[in-house]
Write a protein that holds these residues in place. Sequence first.
Motif, PDB file in Angstrom:
ATOM      1  N   GLU A 552      30.733  28.065  33.736  1.00 47.07           N
ATOM      2  CA  GLU A 552      31.234  28.581  32.456  1.00 47.07           C
ATOM      3  C   GLU A 552      32.686  29.034  32.574  1.00 47.07           C
ATOM      4  N   GLN A 553      33.477  28.373  33.438  1.00 44.07           N
ATOM      5  CA  GLN A 553      34.837  28.847  33.695  1.00 44.07           C
ATOM      6  C   GLN A 553      35.731  28.799  32.463  1.00 44.07           C
ATOM      7  N   HIS A 554      35.343  27.989  31.483  1.00 44.07           N
ATOM      8  CA  HIS A 554      36.193  27.864  30.297  1.00 44.07           C
ATOM      9  C   HIS A 554      36.277  29.174  29.497  1.00 44.07           C
ATOM     10  N   VAL A 555      35.291  30.071  29.649  1.00 41.60           N
ATOM     11  CA  VAL A 555      35.306  31.306  28.857  1.00 41.60           C
ATOM     12  C   VAL A 555      36.410  32.251  29.317  1.00 41.60           C
ATOM     13  N   VAL A 556      36.955  32.001  30.514  1.00 33.43           N
ATOM     14  CA  VAL A 556      37.989  32.905  31.011  1.00 33.43           C
ATOM     15  C   VAL A 556      39.221  32.887  30.115  1.00 33.43           C
ATOM     16  N   LYS A 557      39.397  31.810  29.329  1.00 31.82           N
ATOM     17  CA  LYS A 557      40.547  31.720  28.441  1.00 31.82           C
ATOM     18  C   LYS A 557      40.568  32.868  27.425  1.00 31.82           C
ATOM     19  N   GLU A 558      39.376  33.253  26.954  1.00 39.29           N
ATOM     20  CA  GLU A 558      39.302  34.353  25.987  1.00 39.29           C
ATOM     21  C   GLU A 558      39.794  35.662  26.603  1.00 39.29           C
ATOM     22  N   PHE A 559      39.466  35.879  27.865  1.00 44.07           N
ATOM     23  CA  PHE A 559      39.866  37.117  28.539  1.00 44.07           C
ATOM     24  C   PHE A 559      41.368  37.102  28.854  1.00 44.07           C
ATOM     25  N   VAL A 560      41.890  35.902  29.168  1.00 48.03           N
ATOM     26  CA  VAL A 560      43.331  35.779  29.416  1.00 48.03           C
ATOM     27  C   VAL A 560      44.102  36.079  28.132  1.00 48.03           C
ATOM     28  N   ARG A 561      43.634  35.564  27.001  1.00 46.67           N
ATOM     29  CA  ARG A 561      44.309  35.798  25.725  1.00 46.67           C
ATOM     30  C   ARG A 561      44.292  37.289  25.386  1.00 46.67           C
ATOM     31  N   PHE A 562      43.198  37.970  25.686  1.00 47.09           N
ATOM     32  CA  PHE A 562      43.130  39.408  25.425  1.00 47.09           C
ATOM     33  C   PHE A 562      44.133  40.164  26.297  1.00 47.09           C
ATOM     34  N   ARG A 563      44.234  39.805  27.579  1.00 44.39           N
ATOM     35  CA  ARG A 563      45.165  40.491  28.470  1.00 44.39           C
ATOM     36  C   ARG A 563      46.604  40.256  28.026  1.00 44.39           C
ATOM     37  N   ARG A 603      34.656  41.681  38.337  1.00 43.62           N
ATOM     38  CA  ARG A 603      35.018  40.348  38.855  1.00 43.62           C
ATOM     39  C   ARG A 603      35.907  39.600  37.865  1.00 43.62           C
ATOM     40  N   MET A 604      35.611  39.777  36.568  1.00 44.08           N
ATOM     41  CA  MET A 604      36.407  39.089  35.550  1.00 44.08           C
ATOM     42  C   MET A 604      37.840  39.623  35.545  1.00 44.08           C
ATOM     43  N   GLU A 605      37.990  40.961  35.593  1.00 50.18           N
ATOM     44  CA  GLU A 605      39.316  41.547  35.471  1.00 50.18           C
ATOM     45  C   GLU A 605      40.127  41.460  36.757  1.00 50.18           C
ATOM     46  N   GLU A 606      39.442  41.478  37.900  1.00 49.06           N
ATOM     47  CA  GLU A 606      40.163  41.521  39.177  1.00 49.06           C
ATOM     48  C   GLU A 606      40.204  40.185  39.899  1.00 49.06           C
ATOM     49  N   VAL A 607      39.348  39.240  39.533  1.00 53.18           N
ATOM     50  CA  VAL A 607      39.287  37.960  40.259  1.00 53.18           C
ATOM     51  C   VAL A 607      39.510  36.781  39.320  1.00 53.18           C
ATOM     52  N   VAL A 609      40.278  36.374  35.954  1.00 52.36           N
ATOM     53  CA  VAL A 609      41.451  36.342  35.081  1.00 52.36           C
ATOM     54  C   VAL A 609      42.734  36.177  35.889  1.00 52.36           C
ATOM     55  N   PRO A 610      42.958  36.971  36.957  1.00 52.55           N
ATOM     56  CA  PRO A 610      44.179  36.753  37.759  1.00 52.55           C
ATOM     57  C   PRO A 610      44.267  35.335  38.304  1.00 52.55           C
ATOM     58  N   ALA A 611      43.121  34.775  38.726  1.00 53.15           N
ATOM     59  CA  ALA A 611      43.143  33.405  39.257  1.00 53.15           C
ATOM     60  C   ALA A 611      43.513  32.410  38.165  1.00 53.15           C
ATOM     61  N   ALA A 612      43.029  32.614  36.959  1.00 50.70           N
ATOM     62  CA  ALA A 612      43.336  31.703  35.858  1.00 50.70           C
ATOM     63  C   ALA A 612      44.808  31.787  35.483  1.00 50.70           C
ATOM     64  N   ILE A 613      45.356  33.016  35.468  1.00 50.99           N
ATOM     65  CA  ILE A 613      46.778  33.175  35.141  1.00 50.99           C
ATOM     66  C   ILE A 613      47.651  32.540  36.207  1.00 50.99           C
ATOM     67  N   ALA A 614      47.269  32.749  37.492  1.00 50.92           N
ATOM     68  CA  ALA A 614      48.035  32.146  38.594  1.00 50.92           C
ATOM     69  C   ALA A 614      47.969  30.633  38.529  1.00 50.92           C
ATOM     70  N   GLY A 615      46.796  30.068  38.208  1.00 53.09           N
ATOM     71  CA  GLY A 615      46.650  28.622  38.108  1.00 53.09           C
ATOM     72  C   GLY A 615      47.495  28.046  36.989  1.00 53.09           C
ATOM     73  N   ALA A 616      47.564  28.785  35.870  1.00 52.15           N
ATOM     74  CA  ALA A 616      48.374  28.312  34.751  1.00 52.15           C
ATOM     75  C   ALA A 616      49.850  28.328  35.099  1.00 52.15           C
ATOM     76  N   SER A 617      50.303  29.331  35.868  1.00 49.67           N
ATOM     77  CA  SER A 617      51.712  29.412  36.287  1.00 49.67           C
ATOM     78  C   SER A 617      52.053  28.270  37.229  1.00 49.67           C
ATOM     79  N   GLU A 618      51.171  27.945  38.134  1.00 50.77           N
ATOM     80  CA  GLU A 618      51.430  26.839  39.065  1.00 50.77           C
ATOM     81  C   GLU A 618      51.482  25.509  38.337  1.00 50.77           C
ATOM     82  N   GLY A 619      50.647  25.394  37.301  1.00 52.27           N
ATOM     83  CA  GLY A 619      50.634  24.144  36.534  1.00 52.27           C
ATOM     84  C   GLY A 619      51.950  23.911  35.820  1.00 52.27           C
TER      85      GLY A 619
END
Length: 620
Positions: A552-563, A603-607, A609-619
């Motif tokens: 369900e990794q796609h749901v992390v987008k909602e948490f990234v948008r909130f942050r 896990r969502m806030e500390e692992v 979401v940060p991983a998703a933001i870092a992945g988007a920056s590398e992309g």
Amino acid sequence: MTRISTAELSGYLLSGRLGRRGCLIARRIPFLIRPASKFQARPHFTKIQDDKSRTPPTPPRVPFRKQQKDQAKTAKVHSEKKKKNANKQTVPGWELTVGIEIHAQLNTARKLFSPAATSFNDMPNSHVALFDVAMPGSQPAFQPETLIPAVRAALALGCTVSRVSRFDRKHYFHWDQPAGYQITQYYEPFAKGGRLELRARDGIAAEEPPDGVTVSIKQVQMEQDTGKTSAQPDEVHWIDFNRAGAPLIEIITEPEIHHPATAAAFVRKVQMLLHAVNACVSGMETGGLRADVNVSVRRSGEETLGTRTEIKNLSSFKAVEDAIIAERDRQIALLEAGGVVEGETRGWSLGSTETRRLRGKEGEVDYRYMPDPDLGPVVVDDALVRHLAETMGTFPDVEIDQLVGNYGLSTKDALSLMLLDNGARVQYFYNVLDALEARLGGTEGSSKQYARLAANWCLHELGKLTELASDLQMTPEGDSGAVPSSELADILAHLHRREITAKIAKELLWRVFRAEITRTGVTQTIDSLGLWFHELTEEEYAALADEAFQPEQHVVKEFVRFREGKAKGYPNGKLMFLVGRMMMGGPTERMDPAVAERVMRTRMEEVYVPAAIAGASEGK
């Protein structure tokens, strides 16, 4: 008219036998009591049935309760639009005025004018003295002990108790009142001039002043109850004279209430107050308290009150509010159409949206009030009044303040505890709380924590049991024959220590309710069935969280948008979806949902979401 013999009259009242002569047979009165041989199914009831000799055969019998339900469904279908507007507390351009008469059965062992025992659920017609059924020659004998709860009720309502009061006869005929009159106190009641304050938390209408309202009480009078009529199919009625002569008080207010919700709140608070001072033993839900409401309307600005109608025998708080709204709307519609409101007595049925006419309104002349010649005055000593005033105990408002302030309960929960089981549920709560503190030990601030846990289970979890099975068999002392307070405290102690899960605690409560663990005890049952909670470690929770998150990794987008401030609110729904998958993937008996939620959030806030933001920056 020829005098009827005592033997013939007793046969008429108790067995339904009629003589061969006299006006009763000649005039064929429609509510004659038929011979007892016609209805042997319920021999302990006196049965009344309309004469069918001149009518065609009746259709197949339909149970009376089914008739009521069908009528309620029909009324609901045809009045749906009207019902949507029935919750309004005010009508623009009109003013509502309501006066209330509350009839409450006193907590006494004997009836008002006979030594027969008062009873609620005993065999019909098993507690009936000669005077209760107006046997010729029988005389009323006032039972002094009935005065004690009456005075307590009057003092609780702020009334002044009269040193001398007298009884009067109120004449009317009905089959549940064999004497043809009711003994009451019309001219000189035993108490006058009370008042009751209603606050916002009592459930008054939102339109009332912020500091609440005060309702004046005109008088409180003692009177005898009538027999109990039970309607049956085919216009048959059973009569139980156990209730005839039971001691009542009638509480009469001034016409000062102007909102339906406030009227219901008044009746609710009176019931709670009478229970608190031990004046009454049952409430509206068991028939020990009934309310009549007098309703009138007038256009805003008019000084003279409109013609009032009386709605009789309302048996629930909701019925009080709904009936007032329906009658108010009926009167307004009638006046706006150019009609005239008639003074009359009206009725209200369960599920109705309209009141119905019962009869024309009787007045003082119709009832032919007169002093009862067989009863002397009642003299109350001032010392008795002082003693009862000093031993009243804690009033509901004070107790609610304590429950909210000292124990941290919500106002709603505090009120519910005070009202349930005729006031016994709050005492049950105290018993559970005392036992729970003894098991867990008292520490600073722990009392409120224990209290909220105990209140939740005493209200909601016990309430679920009554939805599935019989009542809780609550005693006035605050214990339960179905769920003893000590056993509930055992369950809650283990739950508080996190030695069992909430699910296991509910299963244990159900086992206690079914009397399956009374011998072994709660702790021994947990041990023998292996129900102890062996919780997962933090590492095991984290592993389950990762496992649930992977597909369900796609749901992390909602948490990234909130942050990043692009979403309005935290996506709790998505988080709880992941927690649900986490609970499904692990051993439920070893998991605490609250801990699972905390771990997933971390896990969502500390692992994640940060991983998703870092992945988007590398992309990029």
